[in-house]
Design an enzyme around this catalytic site. Structure first.
Site, PDB file in Angstrom:
ATOM      1  N   TYR A 111      -9.028   1.566  13.078  1.00  0.00           N
ATOM      2  CA  TYR A 111     -10.273   2.327  12.963  1.00  0.00           C
ATOM      3  C   TYR A 111     -11.435   1.462  12.497  1.00  0.00           C
ATOM      4  O   TYR A 111     -11.258   0.547  11.695  1.00  0.00           O
ATOM      5  CB  TYR A 111     -10.106   3.458  11.937  1.00  0.00           C
ATOM      6  N   MET A 140      -3.465   7.274   8.726  1.00  0.00           N
ATOM      7  CA  MET A 140      -2.751   8.319   8.011  1.00  0.00           C
ATOM      8  C   MET A 140      -1.234   8.103   8.043  1.00  0.00           C
ATOM      9  O   MET A 140      -0.562   8.211   7.028  1.00  0.00           O
ATOM     10  CB  MET A 140      -3.092   9.688   8.610  1.00  0.00           C
ATOM     11  N   ARG A 150      -5.080  14.266 -26.028  1.00  0.00           N
ATOM     12  CA  ARG A 150      -4.719  14.959 -24.794  1.00  0.00           C
ATOM     13  C   ARG A 150      -4.198  16.345 -25.178  1.00  0.00           C
ATOM     14  O   ARG A 150      -4.879  17.323 -25.020  1.00  0.00           O
ATOM     15  CB  ARG A 150      -3.667  14.127 -24.054  1.00  0.00           C
ATOM     16  N   LYS A 205       9.778  13.846 -15.285  1.00  0.00           N
ATOM     17  CA  LYS A 205       8.637  14.569 -14.727  1.00  0.00           C
ATOM     18  C   LYS A 205       8.233  13.936 -13.391  1.00  0.00           C
ATOM     19  O   LYS A 205       8.609  12.789 -13.109  1.00  0.00           O
ATOM     20  CB  LYS A 205       7.481  14.504 -15.722  1.00  0.00           C
TER      21      LYS A 205
HETATM   22  C1  LIG Z   1       5.441  10.294 -19.521  1.00  0.00           C
HETATM   23  C2  LIG Z   1       5.623  10.337 -20.960  1.00  0.00           C
HETATM   24  C3  LIG Z   1       6.470   9.428 -21.618  1.00  0.00           C
HETATM   25  C4  LIG Z   1       7.135   8.271 -20.910  1.00  0.00           C
HETATM   26  O1  LIG Z   1       6.246   7.193 -20.812  1.00  0.00           O
HETATM   27  P1  LIG Z   1       6.668   5.812 -20.123  1.00  0.00           P
HETATM   28  O2  LIG Z   1       5.537   4.921 -20.386  1.00  0.00           O
HETATM   29  O3  LIG Z   1       6.849   6.130 -18.682  1.00  0.00           O
HETATM   30  O4  LIG Z   1       7.927   5.413 -20.772  1.00  0.00           O
HETATM   31  C5  LIG Z   1       6.709   9.597 -22.958  1.00  0.00           C
HETATM   32  N1  LIG Z   1       6.115  10.602 -23.651  1.00  0.00           N
HETATM   33  C6  LIG Z   1       5.276  11.481 -23.065  1.00  0.00           C
HETATM   34  C7  LIG Z   1       4.656  12.543 -23.889  1.00  0.00           C
HETATM   35  C8  LIG Z   1       4.985  11.386 -21.716  1.00  0.00           C
HETATM   36  O5  LIG Z   1       4.147  12.230 -21.139  1.00  0.00           O
END
Ligand SMILES: *Cc1c(COP(=O)(O)O)cnc(C)c1O
Length: 824
Positions: free
Chosen positions: A719, A768, A591, A490
């Site tokens: 700045y 920036m 969540r 992701k």
């Molecule tokens: C991002 C995520 C992981 C991976 O977690 P890490 O700590 O990066 O290994 C595993 N399970 C879910 C549901 C996640 O969202």
């Protein structure tokens, strides 16, 4: 002089199971995916921790391979390979080593072996550059220095060679004797000793003694006398060898004095009766150490000092790596412009194959120089290799390669030299290709790369694909063999580049990928990723797309489930099978996910609808904190009971998974059927766990110094006048700012960057697109490279300074920062 199959039993102590047609052995192969499809290839089935070569025998046989070395073979597979020659041995790796050692001892040439903790590859490559006018040299490709790499390197020796240069590396005691037996060096270079691989040895002395075993039969040895333990050890262990040393302190053969200027280093080599002076085209200590090893070796090979000077001036600090980067006109480039030999080409083509993008593949190749293989054999062989690797387009450059036009793919073009190719290049309209650019150093293909590459705003995120693969193997090593592995890619693979990373994962055959959103999954599919993909948070209007792109949704609420069921009613029953789902269970994260009281209702709905559940999972909230261990245990127990209940009610087995990266290292008891690896793959350790210490840093965020100036006492920098000069300062402006993801919270001395071996604090507010650092105490020039995180400055440290976590640092590097992927 070549070895034929029927000789192998006596060379390896193996048993000839079958030999219907005795065949000469031309090439050795240990990787089923890379084996060239030729009847003269000898394939070694090697059992690794994560991989077993024996699983691929039939595939290889179908490809045309006929020569096999195996450790086990069933009557069944003997039947499947009717015309194969098969040698049965106790250990295939040992057999490979025996064969290489046998091959080596049929040649009388001098051989230089290089070992030590750092600099082996550079010293080998430089020696090769410095000596190639005098010898026809065979050398290790890349950094092939392991138990597997050394035999493959040595196998390349043929009758035309007059010198061998090989590197040897060991990670634990007992390994070097094998490498010595294979390389049989006559001269040795011990570069230095450092902390690498300390865990494989009891003490520094043991590590030195192990490495020095390489020199058992050498008559000349070279080392740095300032590494006293190394120097003393060589003196006492090998009294009959000529030991030549250099050092900045007194005592060795050559005392060295240096004087650095802006871009060069003046060096004096002071011997007993003579002094030589040289000028080196660099100033960094590592390069100086590496070149000194080469220089003393050259002096003792009777190369005259003026010639040494001339060759050193032309030395190129070769990029030891293959780079993958975006090119112009939607091309992708693999840049490998520093050398060109058959083995290197094979490695580059493998890398190309791994990046299996939906693009046609083109190779731009120069003449291969000094291979020792006659051109009428060499180029047809190269052409066959290209064909086998699916290369549809080819450009050959040089006076030799063009004579073999007929052998190359139908879409081929030939040019007599680089200059004439550069002239036509702008008119060629190369678009949407994956292009490998590989040339001998003399062909100067860097000019070709320059014309094809996108202009790079010099801020880069470099991704080390070797380190990524290494980390993957570290985690595989922690898991039982049958545990499945889902990799979280992701957020652009944690900022590292989603499809480049995904291609590597596909190549290494992980079981699942996971992304957060549907679009991320579609982008992967459009780039030829075929692995199963879970989408964690699809919206309810995207189910059609999920089916179209063969993506699997996470289902976490009744609202979502109802929308899915409604979609299925409209889409028809056939679609049912095409949209398997993953159920999220909330055990404390709060969540996404179903909770315990929802389960009965959930199962009823699932059973009634016939939707297929592939997996059930939950997510730990505190796997990386000791203080949460009790809660973690509570989550794990709750999850297992809920998952069992669902499985029982559904009446079929479902993959159950709970652990993220810190969970995998810290809670092996909850491994279950699958784990979800995220941040650990990218080399970030949590809690300093010993397993995590094995991880390698993957990403390096780099920029350059745009300008250097002096700021007088009382003036200010940046700045809002935040960076007040309390005394005269030397200030460097860097080409990175908060829009690149370099957080503004690091302003005013909170953050530091790494320049030429030292830390430089940020001065003033980060802008920036730029920021300024104090380099009053640092030797640096405009154009010098700056590391913002990477091997010298960990992401965790930058995260601490930024009052956040490493995850945010990695994923904040903006898309405007170009990603460059490389293999060492
Ligand atoms: C991002 C995520 C992981 C991976 O977690 P890490 O700590 O990066 O290994 C595993 N399970 C879910 C549901 C996640 O969202």
């Amino acid at each position: 002089m070549s070895i034929v199959f029927s000789q192998l039993p006596s060379i390896t102590n193996g048993a000839l199971l079958r030999c219907p047609l005795d065949t000469a052995i031309e090439q050795l192969s240990t990787d089923s995916r890379l084996s060239p499809a030729s009847t003269n290839v000898l394939f070694f089935a090697i059992k690794g921790k994560n991989h077993n070569g024996h699983d691929y025998l039939l595939d290889l046989y179908k490809k045309g391979i006929r020569l096999f070395v195996v450790e086990t073979v069933s009557p069944n597979s003997l039947q499947e390979l009717p015309n194969a020659n098969i040698l049965l041995v106790e250990n295939s790796l040992a057999a490979l080593q025996d064969i290489a050692a046998y091959h080596r001892q049929t040649f009388q040439l001098p051989v230089v072996a290089v070992t030590g903790s750092n600099g082996k590859t550079i010293v080998k490559e430089w020696l090769y550059q410095l000596l190639s006018p005098d010898f026809s040299i065979v050398k290790s490709p890349k950094s092939y220095n392991s138990q597997l790499g050394v035999p493959l390197s040595v196998w390349q020796i043929n009758i035309s060679h007059t010198l061998g240069i090989f590197e040897a590396g060991v990670s634990r005691s007992g390994e070097m004797q094998h490498l010595e037996r294979i390389i049989q060096p006559t001269m040795g270079i011990f570069t230095n000793i450092g902390p690498a691989h300390n865990e494989g040895f009891d003490s520094l002395a043991q590590k030195i003694a192990e490495k020095a075993l390489l020199f058992k039969h050498c008559h000349h040895l070279f080392c740095c006398s300032d590494h006293t333990e190394v120097w003393k050890h060589l003196q006492t262990s090998y009294p009959n060898a000529t030991l030549v040393s250099w050092g900045f302190k007194e005592g060795g053969t050559w005392k060295v004095q240096t004087q650095k200027s802006r871009k060069s280093t003046h060096i004096e080599l002071i011997g007993l009766s003579t002094t030589h002076s040289f000028s080196l085209p660099f100033t960094d200590d590592a390069s100086i150490e590496n070149i000194l090893h080469c220089m003393v070796a050259l002096l003792h090979l009777q190369v005259v000092p003026s010639v040494i000077q001339e060759r050193i001036s032309g030395i190129v600090n070769i990029p030891m790596r293959l780079e993958l980067k975006a090119g112009r006109d939607n091309n992708y480039l693999i840049d490998d412009t520093y050398n060109n030999d058959p083995e290197g080409l094979r490695i580059a083509l493998q890398f190309m194959q791994q990046q299996d993008m939906k693009r046609q593949k083109m190779v731009i190749l120069s003449d291969m120089l000094e291979t020792g293989i006659p051109p009428e054999l060499l180029y047809p062989r190269v052409a066959a290799l290209l064909k086998e690797k699916g290369i549809s387009h080819f450009i050959g450059i040089g006076s030799a390669i063009g004579n073999y036009k007929g052998h190359f793919p139908s879409h081929s073009w030939f040019y007599p030299d680089t200059a004439s190719f550069l002239q036509v290049l702008p008119n060629l309209r190369l678009e949407n290709f994956l292009i490998l650019i590989k040339g001998a150093r003399k062909a100067h293909f860097e000019q070709v790369v320059q014309m094809l590459a996108q202009k790079i705003h010099r801020t880069l995120l470099e991704i080390n694909l070797n380190a990524l693969a290494h980390n993957l193997n570290v985690f595989k090593g922690m898991l039982p063999a049958n545990t499945k592995l889902m990799i979280m890619v992701k957020a652009f693979a944690y900022g590292s580049g989603s499809f480049e990373v995904a291609h590597l994962l596909q190549y290494h055959k992980v079981d699942y990928l996971a992304v957060a959103y549907t679009d991320e999954g579609i982008a992967l599919r459009e780039n030829n990723i075929q692995l199963p993909i879970m989408v964690m948070n699809p919206t309810t209007d995207e189910f059609g797309k999920l089916v179209q792109y063969n993506l699997q949704p996470e289902i976490y609420s009744f609202h979502q489930l109802d929308a899915l069921l409604q979609f299925l009613v409209q889409a028809g029953k056939e679609v049912l099978k095409q949209i398997p789902i993953h159920l999220a269970i909330d055990t404390g994260m709060h969540r996404l996910g179903f909770e315990a009281p929802d389960i009965d209702k959930l199962c009823l709905r699932l059973q009634a609808s016939g939707v297929r559940v592939v997996s059930i999972f939950s997510h730990l909230v505190g796997a990386d904190g000791f203080e949460h261990d009790e809660f973690t245990n509570h989550q794990a127990i709750a999850f297992q009971s809920i998952a069992k209940k669902i499985e029982d009610q559904l009446g079929y087995p479902v993959i159950k998974h709970l652990l993220n990266s810190p969970g995998i290292t810290r809670f092996p008891q909850y491994t279950l059927d699958m784990v979800r690896l995220g941040i650990g793959l990218y080399g970030i350790e949590s809690l300093g766990h010993p397993q995590d210490k094995k991880l390698q840093s993957v990403g390096t965020l780099k920029t350059i110094i745009s300008q250097i100036r002096t700021v007088k006492k009382g003036e200010s920098v940046g700045y809002s006048r935040k960076g007040l000069a309390e005394h005269d300062l030397k200030v460097a402006t860097l080409a990175i700012g908060y829009a690149d993801g370099y957080a503004r919270i690091l302003s005013n001395g909170v953050g530091k960057v790494w320049i030429n071996g030292q830390f430089a604090p940020i001065i003033g507010n980060i802008c920036m697109d730029m920021c300024m650092v104090d380099i009053t105490e640092i030797e640096a020039q405009e154009g010098d490279e700056v590391e913002l995180f990477g091997p010298h400055l960990s992401v965790n440290t930058v995260a601490e300074w930024s009052k956040t976590i490493s995850y945010e640092i990695l994923t904040s590097v903006s898309e405007r920062v170009k990603r460059v992927f490389y293999l060492d």
